[in-house]
Write an enzyme that holds these catalytic residues in place. Structure first.
Site, PDB file in Angstrom:
ATOM      1  N   SER A  50       0.855  -1.198   0.000  1.00 58.65           N
ATOM      2  CA  SER A  50       0.000   0.000   0.000  1.00 58.65           C
ATOM      3  C   SER A  50       0.892   1.250   0.000  1.00 58.65           C
ATOM      4  CB  SER A  50      -0.897  -0.001   1.236  1.00 58.65           C
ATOM      5  OG  SER A  50      -0.097   0.183   2.397  1.00 58.65           O
ATOM      6  N   ASP A  82      -1.378  -1.812  -3.824  1.00 58.71           N
ATOM      7  CA  ASP A  82      -2.723  -1.877  -3.241  1.00 58.71           C
ATOM      8  C   ASP A  82      -3.254  -0.446  -3.058  1.00 58.71           C
ATOM      9  OD1 ASP A  82      -4.908  -3.135  -2.027  1.00 58.71           O
ATOM     10  OD2 ASP A  82      -4.005  -3.041  -0.026  1.00 58.71           O
ATOM     11  N   HIS A 184     -12.953  -2.736   4.836  1.00 53.81           N
ATOM     12  CA  HIS A 184     -11.657  -3.047   5.446  1.00 53.81           C
ATOM     13  C   HIS A 184     -11.769  -3.099   6.971  1.00 53.81           C
ATOM     14  CE1 HIS A 184     -10.296  -1.167   1.523  1.00 53.81           C
ATOM     15  NE2 HIS A 184      -9.744  -2.360   1.501  1.00 53.81           N
ATOM     16  N   GLY A 185     -10.773  -3.715   7.588  1.00 55.32           N
ATOM     17  CA  GLY A 185     -10.657  -3.620   9.038  1.00 55.32           C
ATOM     18  C   GLY A 185     -11.322  -4.748   9.809  1.00 55.32           C
ATOM     19  N   ASP A 266      -5.399  -8.470   4.882  1.00 58.44           N
ATOM     20  CA  ASP A 266      -4.418  -7.715   5.649  1.00 58.44           C
ATOM     21  C   ASP A 266      -4.740  -7.778   7.142  1.00 58.44           C
ATOM     22  OD1 ASP A 266      -2.471  -6.030   6.556  1.00 58.44           O
ATOM     23  OD2 ASP A 266      -3.180  -4.240   5.547  1.00 58.44           O
TER      24      ASP A 266
END
Ligand code: G3H
Ligand code: 13P
Ligand code: ZN
Length: 321
Positions: A50, A82, A184-185, A266
């Site tokens: 990223s 990314d 995300h997350g 991730d």
């Protein structure tokens, strides 16, 4: 062994009906964990970097670390940017030899997203690089609370199948990240929210019907946020909320079968690393040798990656197809 081109990894994954794990790399231990797992399980792999990873580690360090991984291992490795947020960042990565880049202009209106993506595609294709773009907006499902539609938001954030066809045709992008309720997350869903896998099927079908073939789709936000990892972090002093939630692995398997060729992970790596490090410090507060906490962290990430590639993505055993 040099880098393997993303294009070749995608072609084989589509033929073999498995998904490629795209794991984020920020430092040496994460990279070693990913590569060792893939080496032992004979899996091809996409390493993704990223903008934040480049800022954290320095692009040259990351490049040299990946060169080391490539020279020490036999499995096919592709390197991907990314969430590239500008043409210039994408161009830099293309010039550095990345085998694919993502241009993420998904927050822009359709026409602007097309314009930016097209510009990246033009440069990339002239320089032997392929491009992932995103249509629809990866707003966490949790932010869609209060919208009509019950389990799923009915907001315009989700990828529309007909727009996906126009977008791919107009931009010439090589793969498409979809917004189907993913985010995300570590806090992805609330209550009965989940991925809209029916929409994913419709997107895939629309692309096929439009003559775009078995077009590769990409699933961002594919961490499962395993409860045992969250519990372990909290057991050893962490303060994750009780509402952590990820994508069930069964849903990732369906997404793989429907046609998500690249699956981005991730958060789960971060959780595994954090759990291992917290455990070391909780059990031995006197420890101060980084090898004594980064080593177990690397081992835990490796086991997680092994599980993903074997049991969820089914790319294990396909390195030398
Ligand atoms: O989708 C984002 C990835 O998890 C990378 O996160 O921008 O914090 O490196 P980052
Ligand atoms: P997670 O936060 O679910 O791991 O998603 C990572 C990702 O999509 C990177 O692009
Ligand atoms: Zn992402």
């Amino acid at each position: 062994m040099p880098l393997t081109h993303t294009r070749d990894l995608f072609a084989k994954a589509l033929r073999g009906k498995y998904a490629l794990g795209a794991f984020n790399v920020n430092n040496m231990e994460l990279l070693q964990a990913i590569i060792e797992a893939c080496e032992e399980e004979k899996a091809p792999v996409m390493l993704q970097i990223s903008k934040g990873a480049r800022q954290y580690a320095n692009p040259v360090y990351l490049k040299k670390l990946i060169e080391a991984a490539v020279s020490l291992s036999n499995v096919p490795i592709a390197v991907h940017l990314d969430h590239g947020d500008t043409y210039d960042l994408c161009k830099q990565c293309i010039d550095e030899g990345f085998t694919s880049v993502m241009i993420d202009a998904s927050h822009e209106p359709f026409a602007k997203n097309v314009e930016i993506t097209k510009k990246v595609v033009e440069y990339a294709h002239k320089h032997n690089c392929v491009v992932e773009s995103e249509l629809g907006h990866l707003v966490g499902a949790q932010f869609d609370e209060g919208e009509e539609g019950g389990a799923h938001s009915t907001s315009g954030h989700y990828t529309e199948p007909d727009e996906a066809v126009s977008f791919v045709k107009e931009t010439g992008c090589d793969s498409l990240a979809v917004a189907i309720g993913n985010s995300h997350g570590a806090y992805k869903f609330k209550g009965t929210q989940h991925l809209d896998l029916e929409r994913l099927k419709l997107i895939k079908k629309a692309l096929l019907d439009a003559g775009l073939g078995d077009y590769p789709l990409v699933l961002h936000g594919a961490s499962s946020v395993p409860k045992d990892l969250a519990d372990e972090i909290n057991k050893y002093g962490g303060k994750l909320g009780a509402d952590t939630a990820g994508v069930p692995e069964a849903d990732i398997e369906i997404a793989r079968r429907v046609g998500c060729t690249k699956v981005n992970i991730d958060t789960d790596l971060r959780l595994a690393m954090t759990a291992a490090i917290r455990k070391v410090f909780a059990e031995n507060p006197k420890e101060f040798d980084p090898r004594k906490f980064l080593g177990p962290a690397r081992t835990k990430v490796k086991e997680l990656v092994r599980h993903k590639i074997k049991d969820v993505l089914c790319c294990a055993g396909h390195a030398f197809d």
